[in-house]
Design an enzyme around this catalytic site. Structure first.
Site, short mmCIF file in Angstrom:
data_model
loop_
_atom_site.label_atom_id
_atom_site.label_comp_id
_atom_site.label_asym_id
_atom_site.label_seq_id
_atom_site.Cartn_x
_atom_site.Cartn_y
_atom_site.Cartn_z
N SER A 88 -40.31 18.93 -96.82
CA SER A 88 -39.27 18.45 -97.45
C SER A 88 -37.98 19.49 -97.07
O SER A 88 -38.55 20.65 -97.01
CB SER A 88 -39.28 18.25 -99.13
OG SER A 88 -37.91 18.26 -99.51
N TYR B 20 -32.86 15.95 -94.89
CA TYR B 20 -31.85 15.35 -95.70
C TYR B 20 -30.60 15.77 -94.85
O TYR B 20 -30.33 17.01 -94.81
CB TYR B 20 -31.51 15.99 -96.99
CG TYR B 20 -32.56 15.27 -98.20
CD1 TYR B 20 -32.34 13.78 -98.48
CD2 TYR B 20 -33.38 15.94 -98.88
CE1 TYR B 20 -33.11 13.52 -99.36
CE2 TYR B 20 -34.22 15.31 -99.43
CZ TYR B 20 -34.19 13.91 -99.90
OH TYR B 20 -34.68 13.34 -101.01
N THR C 109 -34.55 11.12 -94.20
CA THR C 109 -34.33 10.16 -95.53
C THR C 109 -33.05 9.73 -95.69
O THR C 109 -31.97 10.59 -95.48
CB THR C 109 -34.95 11.01 -96.83
OG1 THR C 109 -36.21 11.23 -96.47
CG2 THR C 109 -34.61 10.16 -97.89
N LYS D 226 -36.88 7.08 -93.08
CA LYS D 226 -37.40 6.94 -94.40
C LYS D 226 -36.39 6.15 -95.44
O LYS D 226 -35.34 6.79 -95.61
CB LYS D 226 -37.94 8.15 -95.01
CG LYS D 226 -38.90 7.91 -96.06
CD LYS D 226 -39.64 9.43 -96.80
CE LYS D 226 -40.37 9.27 -97.92
NZ LYS D 226 -39.49 8.88 -99.06
N HIS E 234 -37.99 5.19 -102.87
CA HIS E 234 -38.10 6.72 -103.24
C HIS E 234 -38.79 6.79 -104.55
O HIS E 234 -38.51 7.72 -105.41
CB HIS E 234 -36.48 6.80 -103.33
CG HIS E 234 -36.36 8.50 -103.19
ND1 HIS E 234 -35.81 8.98 -101.72
CD2 HIS E 234 -36.40 9.68 -103.68
CE1 HIS E 234 -35.54 10.04 -101.74
NE2 HIS E 234 -36.18 10.65 -102.99
#
Length: 362
Positions: free
Chosen positions: A118, A141, A167, A239, A263
């Site tokens: 992440s 992100y 994402t 995603k 999510h």
């Protein structure tokens, strides 16, 4: 960060399924950390729908077939994997275990399971990469400054990550009422290491809307997907897709894979279950790129059901985080092994020698 009790150093004999780690994790986490891990958006209906969708879908056995030589192996984006299980990107793992993502990476490497790092990891991508011998992907992100996003991509490439996962379903945070009630706030010591050099979100201006004029003003758009595709030679997955038209747009933007995801019910409450969204997106993609999914998977039979509806592989989320909180790397590796074994047993009882025969039921 303090924990109510230390992680286990061995797996108790009664822990025979992923769900058995839930009470063990709850014992070790304070109310705020538990609300972050176990909670979802608003009334948490989408989170519940993810699990209910698997419960509604029945299996069908086939008998007396020759299944000698059967296996759970798969090919995904040029990678030969022992099973179709990936560890989904999970932020702030320092909330759950003192070793944070290092423990997860160690377990993933032992089990040769792709770990998706992440952007919001407690540890930096380089430190995580140093802990694993397995495939590493990087979840991005998009940052307020595009150059910061590209710098994160370069760091992921240099660390040996083998795919990028953009994402797109959380340009704004969900309404996390359970976290609010528990008073959750990320401890400063657990601030994401990879974002230390990134520009923060610009401050709001008087008379402007905080959502549309501030957050959405710097949110990624389709042109950013195309720019990311041009910026890196790594396979690019997107995603957070829930609509087949967005899947078609993703193909036009040049992605190498799509991930069906709501999510985990943590952004917009009221969305359908990921499993229910999967078939329409598989139909839209028409086999041009792999379709993956996440949301609600707790059993190997759940994996079988997702594959039977057309998924190439699945992302695991909360089930291994519960194990991380309870028993660190040992727990994460144990959950991966449990789900792989359950998948193999389900395949055998349903008369499927390999994953292509599972997907043939779609």
């Amino acid at each position: 960060m303090s924990w109510r009790s230390p992680p286990l150093t061995s797996i108790p004999p009664h822990v025979v399924a992923a769900a058995d780690y839930i009470p063990l994790a709850r014992e070790r986490l304070d109310d705020a950390a538990w609300a972050y891990l176990d909670g979802a958006a608003a009334d948490e209906r989408t989170d519940a729908a993810n699990r209910a969708a698997f419960a509604r879908l029945d299996l069908q056995t086939r008998v007396l077939r020759d299944l000698r030589g059967g296996h759970t192996r798969c090919q995904l984006l040029g990678m030969a994997l022992p099973h179709p299980l990936l560890l989904a990107p999970v932020a702030h793992q320092g909330l759950f275990h003192p070793d944070a993502e290092a423990a997860t990476a160690l377990a993933a490497g032992v089990m040769q399971t792709p770990l998706i790092v992440s952007t919001l990891s407690t540890l930096g991508v380089e430190a995580i990469a140093a802990q694993t011998s397995g495939p590493l992907w990087f979840q991005l992100y998009a940052q307020p400054r595009w150059e910061d996003s590209l710098r994160l991509v370069r760091r992921a490439e240099d660390a040996g990550c083998r795919a990028l996962v953009l994402t797109v379903d959380a340009p704004v945070a969900g309404v996390r009422n359970r976290e609010q009630r528990a008073g959750f706030a990320l401890p400063p010591a657990l601030a994401p290491r990879d974002l230390q050099d990134c520009a923060p979100l610009p401050p709001g201006q008087p008379g402007t809307d905080p959502v549309f004029d501030r957050l959405m003003a710097v949110a990624p758009r389709w042109e950013h997907v195309e720019a990311l595709r041009q910026a890196s030679a790594l396979p690019l997955l997107i995603k957070g897709l829930t609509h087949p038209d967005d899947a078609r747009l993703a193909l036009e933007a040049g992605v190498d894979g799509v991930i069906v995801s709501n999510h985990g019910g943590r952004t917009l409450d009221g969305l359908p279950a990921s499993l229910d969204l999967l078939p329409a997106i598989v139909q839209a993609v028409q086999g041009r790129v792999p379709v993956l999914m996440d949301g609600g998977i707790r059993r190997g039979s759940d994996v079988f059901k997702a594959l039977s509806l057309g998924a190439e592989a699945v992302l695991l989320g909360r089930c291994w985080v519960h194990a991380l909180a309870a028993a660190g790397a040992l727990g994460v590796a144990h959950v991966i092994r449990l789900l792989q074994e359950e998948l193999a047993l389900t395949m055998a009882l349903c008369g499927c020698r390999d994953l292509s025969e599972v997907r043939a039921r779609a």
